[in-house]
Design an enzyme around this catalytic site. Structure first.
Site, PDB file in Angstrom:
ATOM      1  CG  HIS A  17      -1.849  -1.025   1.099  1.00 44.40           C
ATOM      2  ND1 HIS A  17      -3.034  -1.213   0.830  1.00 44.40           N
ATOM      3  CD2 HIS A  17      -1.897  -2.457   1.682  1.00 44.40           C
ATOM      4  CE1 HIS A  17      -3.667  -2.261   0.894  1.00 44.40           C
ATOM      5  NE2 HIS A  17      -3.083  -3.051   1.348  1.00 44.40           N
ATOM      6  CG  ASP A 114      -4.894   1.789   0.966  1.00 46.45           C
ATOM      7  OD1 ASP A 114      -5.478   1.062   1.422  1.00 46.45           O
ATOM      8  OD2 ASP A 114      -3.686   1.663   0.335  1.00 46.45           O
TER       9      ASP A 114
END
Length: 480
Positions: A17, A114
């Site tokens: 991420h 995200d």
């Protein structure tokens, strides 16, 4: 003179991420003149996850949301439960941060979250800030999560008991057990959290996806048909975002790279299960025995085993002072002195994969590792452990992609220890067999496609330019 567009990007934890988020921020700042604020969570941080944020260009800054308590969660709470609980409980602090940024002269032109943080889109929306989801895995994975509420509504059994394959638009067929691991158990609290995740996705203006056409052409075409009909927000393939190799002149050469310098071209199997993946004690021993029996050279990044959780190292919960090599079978290190190198905890993965001596990669199949392997032209031996890794293995080992070898466990064998004989056979097949040769050829083709995609003016640049253009339009629509 008007201030540059200001984008806020919220990221969860994990190399898969943080790394692509940092790359996206760099491109927006350097190539499009944006200012970017990356927002992270103190409750989800670790030194390994934060290191990509240590060298950001001018125009990119980092803000950290304070710790939130998880003391009320059970000790065995699912990894995704812990992550999503942090995200939900930190929404008030996020709201305060966004308000403070809105009060600055630059304001906020767009808010990107995200893939695990779409609950935060509602906060941006209430402030009139357009929101996007930066999806750091495959488009197929995104489609599966968008489909989860429909699956929940139309079935009552567990995923593993679904009688028919799951057919997602433009995707290879999936068994129920191939769906993302957090939706496998309806009784686990994480199941409802994953349903909410999908509903929050629909708040997005669009999805910015870390993929490319050569990997998911059919899926991209099918998805566009759906988005054109208004079923889902549009998706933009901006990948592959991967780490850059460090020039040898910029760093002291890691000892494992010096070891690789002395190995024949294409002879070494790189073994790593990511920063968060963990094997059980028994599986660690069988993997060691299988590598030894295969007769192949290998470089293995060894983590501490964990008998309860295959993602135990993800949030640093597997931290211990013990040497991870001490868990290997007696005499193994000495016997492997000439053919194998054992590296505790961490190694420079991009540099390893791009070394001429490396001919294969035994991997958990996380999307970040997959893209790095593809960009280096190295075929995979998939060993999925958690999250969407099983789905990645299905796609990567399909005839459509062909980058990986993967043996689907027999029915009733989920979670069983893979015996050393099977490990040895798979390793030999990847490194010396016909299937391995075919995967290696496909890996080379995908490497070439990745270079085309990421070349100046290529598909990646064009897709990112579209995203940048949309963000700039938001600024104009607000009269800035």
């Amino acid at each position: 003179m008007a201030a540059a567009p200001h984008v806020v990007i919220l990221t969860s934890s994990g190399a898969g991420h943080v790394l692509p988020v940092s790359e996206l921020a760099k491109r927006l700042a350097v190539q499009h003149g944006f200012t970017v604020t990356i927002v992270t969570y103190a409750s989800l941080s670790s030194p390994g996850h934060s290191s990509p944020l240590a060298s950001l260009p001018p125009g990119v800054s980092v803000a950290v949301l304070p710790e939130v308590s998880l003391s009320d969660l059970p000790a065995d709470a699912h990894l995704m439960t812990r992550i999503l609980t942090v995200i939900n409980r930190a929404l008030p602090q996020l709201r305060d941060l966004l308000r403070s940024l809105l009060d600055l002269p630059a304001g906020i032109t767009a808010f990107m979250t995200d893939m695990l943080c779409p609950a935060a889109l509602a906060v941006g929306k209430e402030m009139g800030v357009p929101g996007y989801v930066f999806y750091t895995s495959s488009l197929m994975s995104l489609l599966s999560l968008l489909y989860t509420p429909e699956l929940s509504r139309t079935t009552t059994c567990e995923c593993g008991d679904l009688p028919e394959p799951v057919m997602l638009p433009g995707c290879v067929p999936l068994h129920g057990t191939d769906l993302v691991e957090p939706v496998q158990n309806r009784s686990d609290p994480v199941y409802e959290l994953m349903i909410d995740l999908r509903l929050n996705y629909l708040l997005a203006e669009g999805f910015i996806v870390n993929t490319m056409d050569a990997l998911e052409h059919e899926t991209l075409v099918a998805y566009k048909e759906l988005s054109d009909k208004g079923v889902y927000p549009p998706a933009y393939a901006v990948g592959p975002f991967t780490r850059r190799r460090c020039p040898d002149t910029d760093k002291v050469k890691h000892s494992c790279l010096r070891w690789l310098d002395n190995q024949p071209d294409g002879s070494v199997l790189y073994v790593s299960f990511g920063s968060g993946g963990t094997l059980s004690t028994a599986q660690t021993a069988e993997l060691a025995a299988g590598l030894e029996a295969s007769g192949q050279r290998f470089l293995w990044v060894v983590h501490h085993p964990n008998d309860k959780d295959s993602s135990a190292a993800y949030l640093g919960t597997a931290t211990t002072d013990a040497d991870p090599l001490s868990y290997l079978p007696d005499g193994f290190i000495k016997r492997m002195n000439r053919t194998g190198l054992l590296v505790p905890l961490w190694a420079p993965q991009v540099e390893i994969l791009n070394h001429v001596a490396v001919g294969g990669f035994m991997s958990h199949g996380g999307w970040n590792s997959t893209l790095e392997s593809m960009a280096a032209g190295v075929p995979l031996l998939a060993w999925p452990l958690y999250a969407e890794q099983r789905m990645n293995a299905v796609m990567l080992s399909s005839n459509r992609v062909g980058l990986a070898l993967w043996e689907r466990p027999p029915l009733g064998k989920e979670g069983a220890v893979v015996p050393r004989e099977e490990v040895a056979a798979l390793v030999r097949e990847l490194m010396e067999g016909e299937k391995g040769a075919a995967a290696r050829k496909k890996a080379g083709h995908l490497r070439d496609e990745a270079e085309i995609a990421s070349a100046p003016g290529g598909p990646q640049d064009r897709a990112l330019a579209v995203v940048a253009g949309m963000v700039s339009l938001h600024r104009k629509s607000h009269g800035e």
